[in-house]
Design an enzyme around this catalytic site. Structure first.
Site, PDB file in Angstrom:
ATOM      1  N   ASP A  38     -37.746 -27.290 -28.051  1.00  0.00           N
ATOM      2  CA  ASP A  38     -36.991 -26.831 -26.617  1.00  0.00           C
ATOM      3  C   ASP A  38     -37.117 -25.493 -26.322  1.00  0.00           C
ATOM      4  O   ASP A  38     -36.732 -24.795 -27.375  1.00  0.00           O
ATOM      5  CB  ASP A  38     -35.815 -27.695 -26.442  1.00  0.00           C
ATOM      6  CG  ASP A  38     -34.946 -27.512 -25.283  1.00  0.00           C
ATOM      7  OD1 ASP A  38     -35.467 -27.547 -24.351  1.00  0.00           O
ATOM      8  OD2 ASP A  38     -33.711 -27.152 -25.433  1.00  0.00           O
TER       9      ASP A  38
ATOM     10  N   GLU B 191     -41.957 -26.150 -25.368  1.00  0.00           N
ATOM     11  CA  GLU B 191     -41.596 -25.905 -23.826  1.00  0.00           C
ATOM     12  C   GLU B 191     -41.383 -24.442 -23.475  1.00  0.00           C
ATOM     13  O   GLU B 191     -40.386 -23.861 -24.004  1.00  0.00           O
ATOM     14  CB  GLU B 191     -40.320 -26.944 -23.385  1.00  0.00           C
ATOM     15  CG  GLU B 191     -39.987 -26.481 -21.998  1.00  0.00           C
ATOM     16  CD  GLU B 191     -38.585 -26.124 -21.873  1.00  0.00           C
ATOM     17  OE1 GLU B 191     -37.970 -26.368 -20.389  1.00  0.00           O
ATOM     18  OE2 GLU B 191     -37.836 -25.648 -22.808  1.00  0.00           O
TER      19      GLU B 191
ATOM     20  N   ASP C  87     -36.579 -32.212 -16.064  1.00  0.00           N
ATOM     21  CA  ASP C  87     -35.990 -31.110 -15.500  1.00  0.00           C
ATOM     22  C   ASP C  87     -36.462 -30.962 -14.043  1.00  0.00           C
ATOM     23  O   ASP C  87     -35.835 -29.694 -13.391  1.00  0.00           O
ATOM     24  CB  ASP C  87     -36.564 -29.993 -16.359  1.00  0.00           C
ATOM     25  CG  ASP C  87     -35.937 -30.071 -17.883  1.00  0.00           C
ATOM     26  OD1 ASP C  87     -34.554 -30.386 -17.922  1.00  0.00           O
ATOM     27  OD2 ASP C  87     -36.397 -29.382 -18.632  1.00  0.00           O
TER      28      ASP C  87
HETATM   29  C1  NOJ Z   1     -34.949 -27.340 -21.500  1.00  0.00           C
HETATM   30  C2  NOJ Z   1     -34.576 -29.023 -21.691  1.00  0.00           C
HETATM   31  O1  NOJ Z   1     -35.900 -29.437 -21.057  1.00  0.00           O
HETATM   32  C3  NOJ Z   1     -33.672 -28.894 -20.511  1.00  0.00           C
HETATM   33  O2  NOJ Z   1     -33.443 -30.095 -20.048  1.00  0.00           O
HETATM   34  C4  NOJ Z   1     -32.197 -28.543 -21.374  1.00  0.00           C
HETATM   35  O3  NOJ Z   1     -31.333 -28.495 -20.177  1.00  0.00           O
HETATM   36  C5  NOJ Z   1     -32.598 -26.927 -21.555  1.00  0.00           C
HETATM   37  N1  NOJ Z   1     -33.650 -26.766 -22.317  1.00  0.00           N
HETATM   38  C6  NOJ Z   1     -31.464 -26.442 -22.331  1.00  0.00           C
HETATM   39  O4  NOJ Z   1     -31.478 -26.994 -23.723  1.00  0.00           O
END
Ligand code: NOJ
Ligand code: CA
Length: 718
Positions: free
Chosen positions: A252, A280, A352
């Site tokens: 993440d 990500e 997201d």
């Molecule tokens: C990216 C994640 O995909 C998202 O859902 C999350 O809120 C943030 N990182 C913080 O961890």
């Protein structure tokens, strides 16, 4: 049986299990189809864990508060494995399963909020060593997790864990960032004697790379991964997941973790057990200010990227009715900058961003986007519920409304059947997992593209028009001459197509006459002919040091064991099958390298690139004084003898950097360098127009610790 006999048997079993190739799990993700699930929103398989004692009151049985837990859990996904398998998905990405904070979140004035707000998504960790009570059991143990992994593996489904080493939980409320190591309190943000967290404040300037990596984002604490306690804790926690059978990780928010440190995290995972690692790094398309940093990070760390540029283009084409040229441009840009686009992880919906159907409520378009992502290069993700056309358009479908309750499991939808057919094709035709992608024809409403690997070819034609039949002018294809029925059997209004003659260099030109495509149609034509010589389609990992286990996957590698060389040095073979070879990286020179595989039968060779590291990677913070002020547009780099330091290159794509200069006094950079080695290096300044000038004076040197983390202070030498 005597006790000692039992012990000998046990030891023998253990040795066998370590040495036998049958126990090696090799990860080749390119032929997989990933199903992304928000665990809390999928299925309630165990009502007993809905409102656990240690975090009572965070559950909303009415499912009306979108910020509360709704009851989905690991037992729930396990109960629905037949549904997932039936759709052809071969890997499941679950939301972060680690123990999340327990306390109710409060308003900034400290008063409890009048509504529930809970980390049902899993991105507010308190203990990376334990499983959250809402998805497992109130003992925070591993039983439900282990059961779920075992049941998935029994069906041939791989498990991907979302892992978030950037942060813990919210600073201003709940547990105020507190962190535990398997129940043992480690620290909290407000009373941080051990410097477990960065304390620079809230990220405000998204164009500032120092802020991106060292500041708090989304109100969550920012972990100081260079602290040896944190480094050890995170690495022990991620490898613990591997020991519990996890096949892959989605890391993440890597844009917000100290970039250089993440290389050492990937190295830890890759040398522990075979695993696929993707990350990500949110990018606002290929024009993003940090696009080249993201590509450099991916190309040199061995971590694949979630393909945001392609996702953005795909969403604008199918939801906003933009021209297919947008997708074509994104693919062309990424071909130039990404080491291996087939390793990118592709999607168009996730947790997201609003679902495609919230942007444009058109099921045909959703099906077309699904077909595109499953046939394009990269490893595709299906976001849970898309196959059921689920969406909630409150607040235009933005987070949290993109995290809908999975209220339907209909195996008869076109979406479900489409994923099944195309996932099957990914397994049976290697052009999809391993092949290059080529645009054959592109127009605002139509897109014809081809995938090809050895003798396998898949040709796809999409017409996204609402109501117009399209005539695609003649083009060439690598499909052999013949008439091809639509592989989808008309599921998406596809058609038959004829190839006049084999395309060849001696006879170039169009071998398909114009074709007519119905509105809202997807046609798939394919041929899967066996390769005639060894062909490698995938290598995992693409980077490693002597001893690392590497898996080569492909075709016709030979039934009998042949040989593998890295930079001309023979490797020890661990296992050899016709489609997969596993070997140990030998001692050889570091840097850009070449693997050569020769089959035993005809001694035919095939070569693939690989990156050799010198040794296990240790993250080291290089702090530089006296280099500022930098001229307008000038930046600072490090170059040195190891791969991580660019092997004395003065190109910005290989040298480490640019360094971050948060103040006039100091610049710094994290670089992962080989454990226990003396590394030599110099500083370089790069001018606005790309000219690199080295500092004067002698070369710096530093002995890297053999474990933990390191730091070194140097001064720019005028
Ligand atoms: C990216 C994640 O995909 C998202 O859902 C999350 O809120 C943030 N990182 C913080 O961890
Ligand atoms: Ca439950």
């Amino acid at each position: 049986m005597s006790k000692s006999c039992a012990r000998i048997l046990c030891l023998a079993t253990l040795l066998f299990s370590i040495a036998s190739p049958a126990f090696l799990v090799a990860q080749d993700f390119r032929k997989q189809v990933i199903y992304q699930v928000i665990t809390d929103r999928f299925f309630d398989g165990d009502p007993a864990n809905n409102d656990p004692p240690q975090s009572k009151g965070l559950f909303d049985p009415t499912k009306t508060n979108w910020q509360a837990y709704w009851g989905g859990d690991l037992a729930g996904i396990q109960a629905k494995l037949a549904y997932i398998k039936g759709m052809g998905a071969s890997a499941i990405w679950i939301s972060p399963p680690v123990d999340n904070e327990n306390l109710k979140w409060a308003a900034p004035d400290g008063k409890p909020l009048s509504y529930l707000f809970a980390p049902y998504h899993g991105y507010a960790a308190r203990d990376f060593q334990r499983i959250d009570e809402h998805i497992g059991s109130s003992a925070n143990d591993w039983k439900a997790f282990d059961d779920f992994v075992a049941a998935s593996h029994a069906l041939g489904i791989k498990i991907i864990v979302d892992f978030s080493p950037n942060d813990t939980n919210l600073i201003d409320t709940g547990e105020h960032g507190a962190i535990y190591d398997n129940g043992k309190f480690l620290g909290t943000y407000a009373d941080d004697k051990a410097a477990l967290y960065h304390h620079y404040g809230t990220l405000t300037d998204w164009n500032n790379p120092f802020q991106l990596q060292y500041y708090n984002v989304f109100g969550l604490t920012d972990l100081n991964e260079d602290n040896p306690i944190v480094d050890d804790y995170i690495k022990r926690s991620i490898t613990q997941f591997q020991d519990h059978g996890v096949d892959a990780f989605r890391i993440d928010a890597v844009k917000h973790i100290t970039w250089g440190w993440v290389y050492s995290l990937a190295n830890t995972v890759h040398t522990h057990k075979s695993a696929f690692v993707f990350a990500e790094w949110f990018l606002d398309g290929f024009g993003d200010k940090f696009y080249s940093d993201a590509c450099k990070f991916s190309n040199r760390s061995g971590i694949s990227l979630l393909d945001y540029p392609l996702a953005i283009a795909t969403r604008s084409v199918f939801a906003e009715n933009k021209s297919f040229a947008e997708i074509d441009h994104a693919l062309t840009a990424e071909n130039k900058s990404i080491r291996d686009p087939n390793d990118m992880v592709t999607f168009f919906d996730n947790h997201d961003i609003p679902r495609l159907l919230s942007l444009h409520n058109n099921q045909n378009r959703l099906n077309e986007a699904t077909a595109f992502i499953l046939m394009a290069r990269g490893i595709p993700i299906v976001y849970y519920g898309d196959e059921q056309y689920l969406h909630n358009d409150t607040d235009r479908g933005r987070d949290p409304y993109t995290r809908v309750w999975m209220s339907s499991y209909d195996t008869d939808t076109v979406g479900y059947k489409l994923v099944k057919k195309l996932a099957d094709l990914r397994r049976s035709n290697d052009a999809l997992g391993y092949g290059a992608m080529q645009t054959r024809s592109v127009s605002p409403d139509t897109f014809v593209f081809e995938r090809k690997f050895a003798n396998h070819v898949v040709l796809v034609a999409i017409n996204k028009s609402e109501d117009k039949e399209a005539e695609v002018p003649g083009f060439s294809t690598a499909l052999p001459a013949g008439t091809y029925a639509d592989y989808l059997g008309g599921l998406m209004n596809g058609t038959t197509m004829t190839v006049d003659r084999e395309d060849s260099h001696s006879l170039p030109g169009r071998n398909v006459r114009s074709i007519k495509l119905s509105p809202h149609s997807v046609s798939v034509w394919q041929v899967a002919r066996p390769a005639i010589k060894p062909e490698i389609g995938s290598i995992e990992p693409v980077i490693g040091q002597p001893g690392t286990l590497v898996t080569l996957s492909g075709e016709r590698l030979g039934a009998k064991s042949g040989t593998v060389f890295v930079n001309g040095v023979r490797a020890h073979i661990e296992s050899w099958q016709d489609t997969q070879v596993i070997f140990h990286v030998p001692e050889t020179a570091s840097g850009n390298s070449e693997i050569q595989l020769k089959d035993a039968a005809k001694m035919r060779a095939v070569r693939v690139p690989f990156t050799m590291l010198e040794a296990k990677l240790i993250p080291v913070t290089f702090s530089v004084k006296n280099a500022t002020p930098l001229a307008q547009g000038e930046s600072l780099y490090l170059t040195g003898e190891t791969f991580g330091l660019g092997k004395w290159s003065n190109s910005k794509d290989a040298a480490a950097g640019p360094l971050l200069c948060p103040s006039a006094e100091k610049c710094l950079l994290d670089v992962s360098v080989p454990a226990g080695r003396r590394v030599q290096f110099k500083l370089l300044k790069m001018s606005q127009d790309g000219v690199m000038t080295p500092e004067s004076g002698p070369i710096h040197s530093y002995v890297v610790p053999s474990t933990g983390t390191g730091s070194v202070q140097i001064e720019w030498q005028y």
